[in-house]
Enzyme design. Sequence first.
Site, PDB file in Angstrom:
ATOM      1  N   GLU A 158     -44.436 -23.068  17.676  1.00  0.00           N
ATOM      2  CA  GLU A 158     -43.100 -22.789  18.191  1.00  0.00           C
ATOM      3  C   GLU A 158     -43.269 -21.474  19.287  1.00  0.00           C
ATOM      4  O   GLU A 158     -42.494 -20.812  19.554  1.00  0.00           O
ATOM      5  CB  GLU A 158     -42.032 -22.361  17.357  1.00  0.00           C
ATOM      6  CG  GLU A 158     -41.793 -23.489  16.442  1.00  0.00           C
ATOM      7  CD  GLU A 158     -40.538 -23.219  15.459  1.00  0.00           C
ATOM      8  OE1 GLU A 158     -39.773 -23.980  15.188  1.00  0.00           O
ATOM      9  OE2 GLU A 158     -40.427 -21.999  15.088  1.00  0.00           O
ATOM     10  N   GLU A 234     -41.073 -30.358  11.803  1.00  0.00           N
ATOM     11  CA  GLU A 234     -40.456 -29.555  10.831  1.00  0.00           C
ATOM     12  C   GLU A 234     -38.985 -30.033  10.742  1.00  0.00           C
ATOM     13  O   GLU A 234     -38.014 -29.857  11.634  1.00  0.00           O
ATOM     14  CB  GLU A 234     -40.269 -27.988  11.188  1.00  0.00           C
ATOM     15  CG  GLU A 234     -41.668 -27.304  10.983  1.00  0.00           C
ATOM     16  CD  GLU A 234     -41.320 -25.776  11.391  1.00  0.00           C
ATOM     17  OE1 GLU A 234     -40.219 -25.278  11.420  1.00  0.00           O
ATOM     18  OE2 GLU A 234     -42.477 -25.062  11.649  1.00  0.00           O
ATOM     19  N   TYR A 301     -35.681 -22.212  -0.675  1.00  0.00           N
ATOM     20  CA  TYR A 301     -35.310 -23.228   0.514  1.00  0.00           C
ATOM     21  C   TYR A 301     -34.308 -24.417   0.233  1.00  0.00           C
ATOM     22  O   TYR A 301     -33.971 -25.156   1.236  1.00  0.00           O
ATOM     23  CB  TYR A 301     -36.537 -23.713   1.211  1.00  0.00           C
ATOM     24  CG  TYR A 301     -36.667 -23.698   2.751  1.00  0.00           C
ATOM     25  CD1 TYR A 301     -36.913 -22.633   3.474  1.00  0.00           C
ATOM     26  CD2 TYR A 301     -36.369 -24.949   3.461  1.00  0.00           C
ATOM     27  CE1 TYR A 301     -36.830 -22.655   4.800  1.00  0.00           C
ATOM     28  CE2 TYR A 301     -36.157 -24.936   4.606  1.00  0.00           C
ATOM     29  CZ  TYR A 301     -36.557 -23.956   5.448  1.00  0.00           C
ATOM     30  OH  TYR A 301     -36.469 -23.967   6.841  1.00  0.00           O
TER      31      TYR A 301
END
Length: 582
Positions: A158, A234, A301
């Site tokens: 990123e 992702e 998560y």
Amino acid sequence: MSNLSISGDQFLLDGQPFRLLSGALHYFRIVPEYWRDRMLKLKACGLNTVETYIPWNLHEPEEGRFYFEGLADIEAFVRLAGELGLHVILRPSPFICAEWEFGGLPAWLLADDNMQLRCDYKPYLSKVDAYFDELLPRLRPLLSTQGGPVLALQVENEYGSYGTDKAYLNYLKEGMIARGMDVLLFTSDGAEDRMLQGGMIDGVFATVNFGSRAKESFAKLREYQPTGPLVCMEFWNGWFDRWMKPHQTRPAAEVEETLDEMLALDASVNFYMFHGGTNFGFMNGANLFDEYEPLVTSYDYDTLLDESGRPTDKFYAARKIIEKYVDLPPLELPPGIESRAYGKVRMTECAPLFTQLDALSHPVRRSCPEPMEKLGQAYGFILYSTKITGPSSGRELILQEVRDRALIFANGAYIGTVERWNPKGIPLEVPAEGLQIDILVENMGRINYGPQLRDPKGITCGVRLGYQFLHDWTIRSLPLTDLTGLTFVPDGDCDERLEPVFYRGSLHVDEPADTFLRLDGWGKGQAFINGFNLGRYWDKGPTKTLYVPAPLLREGGNDIIVFELHGVKEPVVSFVDQPDFG
């Protein structure tokens, strides 16, 4: 020997059309004894590939000292995936984000005040080269071109969210190629113009990251990469938790809908995460935008497997969608891992911090307070002590740029807490004979994302009484990596102390099973089992428990140490069979 290639808008694996159906498992967030269990569940969900970051700070904790054992045995993790019939995607870029401490960069980089991060700066690149010289030769035999399971490697992570330095990105790319990384190289960025403009480089395959609106995200990628497979590297199907914030969840139906949308477009996908795991020890990261926000120990998560590896509703929802596009065998999961409630344990011994300093550290003298990194320390706590002359009245003690949370003591008595997000002064009256000041600072996690990445820990500027800086400091590094030298006394000697105290007890186990440590009535601190640092706890939540995998326990007695910062009325902990996210 397999080869992943690109033909038009699809992948080919050994010349046959191939869709990457991947899930993220971070070997460094899972005890090695459970790697197989998590991979088998990933495969049972219908996925064919496992993806993981590789954190530099785990593998080179001190400059020039490399570590590839236990939780850090990336080679064993990859080989196991291959043995189970899974392909592998590796993300060995120097920076990983991953809500991991300092985004995976080693803390020792910050010992150099001039160090520039994630750019074409020769001193930084020389450190990356030394790391790559150790890491990449270990990975080369695992590449698909060498008969291994690794199909692709990430160049940087990123990067378009951070910078625009193409020379830096190309340096990483060429460095990987020169070291024999002859599989597909890729970048991953958010699906926005600035991110793709900053993060893409010629000759490297581009992927995008998102959690919803797949068509729009892939359309943006097509503006910059007109051909090639569509890949969401992702797919954010859950989210992470921060201290003092509500527990983050996302409905399974939303995940199901977005996954269906992607697969209908013939896209490849990597679930981030498939299974999150745990930020053991001091390895949680932090965000800083409007304010500093450290992350919790759990990296559950809210994803397809929970923190202890149990399938969630999202697991079954994802498999149902995948079955629409891929022929899957009947669902077959590995045997379930038992969890047990072992009940309450009284901490029968204690060791006040200020009586144990010589067992934990060696003092150094400095004119001014210095941050951890200047003393060769990466994580944990650091203690600053000085003597203030008196008399003095009507002034405040000011910690200038404290990172991240400091407990202040005057002549051994607790007088207040200063937090990075609440940097108040502490009123201080100094008698004629002067005053001993001790400041215990906790590193709560270096920033892992965004422009404020440089994040030294401790007191990073100075300490003032009013407008006057204080000098002549004794500093002790307290990384808490070795507690074997502590001298304990009966717990009654520490009743209701308002100072940091180590408490010790013993948990008897007939048969080890997963369990969860609950610390009701405790304030804030660290918990250790059999010398293993489980992570941070804090009564501010949202999490109320710490995950204890069965492999950390042993039959018979298990040594429990809790380092409590604020004191506890009744030193009792409990082991329950379910997590509590508040």
